[in-house]
Design an enzyme around this catalytic site. Structure first.
Site, short mmCIF file in Angstrom:
data_model
loop_
_atom_site.label_atom_id
_atom_site.label_comp_id
_atom_site.label_asym_id
_atom_site.label_seq_id
_atom_site.Cartn_x
_atom_site.Cartn_y
_atom_site.Cartn_z
N CYS A 85 9.65 -2.26 -81.97
CA CYS A 85 8.42 -2.47 -81.22
C CYS A 85 8.06 -3.96 -81.23
CB CYS A 85 7.29 -1.65 -81.85
SG CYS A 85 7.04 -1.99 -83.59
N CYS A 90 7.36 -5.38 -84.61
CA CYS A 90 8.53 -5.55 -85.47
C CYS A 90 9.22 -6.87 -85.11
CB CYS A 90 9.52 -4.40 -85.31
SG CYS A 90 8.75 -2.79 -85.27
#
Lengths: 325, 78
Positions: free
Chosen positions: B12, B15
């Site tokens: 994501c 991240c």
């Protein structure tokens, strides 16, 4: 509460830029300035407040609570309420799901959490207060919580454990109730504050462009669409409006924060609020990217059942709103 | 001794920004560490976390569910 802001917007548009009050452009610009600043202020307040709550009730604590306590049926409501205060990131939905399953929390309770968490989140609440006022926001929060609770109970009764992917079934078989109390890191409020504030800025950074574009489009529409324009097409007694709005809304996700300002203008021009709320619940609560992520833990059939039940509940609540309001 | 840094996350945006922060800190401070991104959810769940991204340094979960600041990462690595 925001009178001062209206004065500033009026002054900027009508005095400083010297635009004619009767002009569409002036009206649209005024609306844009006022709404953007107001909504950004509200977003900061709500996201910050939720950040504080969340700092003291992190998700591990929630899981621990739901896993350990006997709540005699109230666990669905509790999970749903916890969903409200937990900020939701769709990429965390899978680890969350597994964490809950591992903690021996029933599938339906997990679903209740998973439904409410994105549906009633800090960004949606901030936007709602700014666009629709406190009363409608409360109504949205309450119906979001009930929707999560009821969908969770329905999904639990459908006995869906068999439709989990194999590795999740293994985890389910080895699930254990949490034995120990959750030990939070001891941090003072002043230690937490910078972390919370960074999160506020991170969340804002991600949504501000959408919000501004949404308000800009809304502003243009606000100035140009005549009052009551949609009443001709989308009357309250049109039975297909709610399901249509809901189904249309499910694929829209990443730009939810941009869609809400536009919906507000549509409501002000005559779209029934229930239909609009159903649409917004679909936009905020259900998304295809989330469905794709859930494929790791659920079979397609389970995802389809999950989405269908929630969609159905959203449609019903849309009808209810149109009847009540 | 070289540190083993693992970044847990399914890819994501958060991240990604955590990875950038960590890489930046490691390279600007010449820290002797290996950075590994763990993107497989089955692997991630072995760490028993519920929010991503998570930062694991020498098998200890140090941060979960948020993007840390550079100073924070530096402090954790020293």
């Amino acid at each position: 509460m925001f009178d001062w802001l209206q004065h500033i917007a009026d002054w900027l548009v009508y005095d400083l830029l010297d635009l004619d009050q009767e002009q569409h452009l002036a009206e649209a610009l005024n609306f844009f300035i006022y709404d953007t600043v107001k909504i950004l202020i509200l977003l900061v307040i709500v996201i910050f407040f939720m950040g504080i709550v969340n700092s003291y009730f992190p998700i591990d604590k929630v899981k621990n609570y739901l896993s350990r306590k006997k709540l005699y049926g109230l666990e669905y409501l509790m999970a749903s309420l916890f969903g409200v205060v937990t900020p939701f990131c769709s990429c965390s939905s899978v680890p969350l799901f597994i964490g809950f399953v591992r903690g021996g929390i029933p599938l339906g309770v997990t679903f209740a959490f998973l439904i409410t968490s994105p549906l009633v989140n800090e960004v949606a609440i901030g936007l709602f207060i700014g666009l629709f006022g406190i009363k409608t926001t409360l109504l949205y929060i309450i119906s979001g919580v009930l929707l999560g609770t009821i969908s969770g109970i329905i999904l639990q009764n459908l006995k869906l454990e068999g439709y989990l992917t194999p590795w999740v079934k293994d985890i389910l078989a080895n699930a254990q109730k949490e034995q120990d109390l959750f030990k939070a890191e001891k941090q003072t409020f002043t230690q937490r504050l910078p972390i919370i504030w960074t999160e506020v800025l991170n969340i804002l950074k991600g949504i501000v462009p959408y919000v501004i574009v949404g308000i800009a489009i809304g502003g243009i529409m606000h100035g140009y669409i005549p009052e009551g324009f949609f009443e001709k097409f989308m009357a309250k007694d049109n039975l297909f409006a709610v399901p249509l709005a809901t189904i249309l809304s499910v694929p829209m996700y990443s730009n939810a924060s941009g869609i809400l300002p536009i919906v507000q203008v549509l409501v002000s021009k005559g779209i029934p609020l229930g239909t609009a709320i159903a649409f917004m619940m679909g936009v905020v609560g259900l998304s295809l990217p989330e469905a794709m992520l859930l494929k790791k833990v659920m079979t397609l059939k389970l995802i389809a059942i999950f989405f269908s039940v929630v969609t159905l509940c959203i449609i019903i609540s849309g009808y209810l709103f149109n009847i009540i309001l | 001794m070289s540190k083993v840094i693992k970044i847990l996350g399914t890819g994501c945006p958060k991240c990604q920004s955590m990875t950038n922060v960590v890489k930046d800190v490691v390279s600007t401070n010449n820290i002797d560490a290996s950075i590994e991104k763990v993107e497989d959810i089955v692997e991630i769940m072995k760490f028993n976390i519920m929010t991503t991204p998570a930062l694991v340094i020498d098998d200890v979960i140090t941060i979960k569910g948020r993007v840390p600041t550079k100073d924070e990462v530096l402090a954790l690595l020293n």
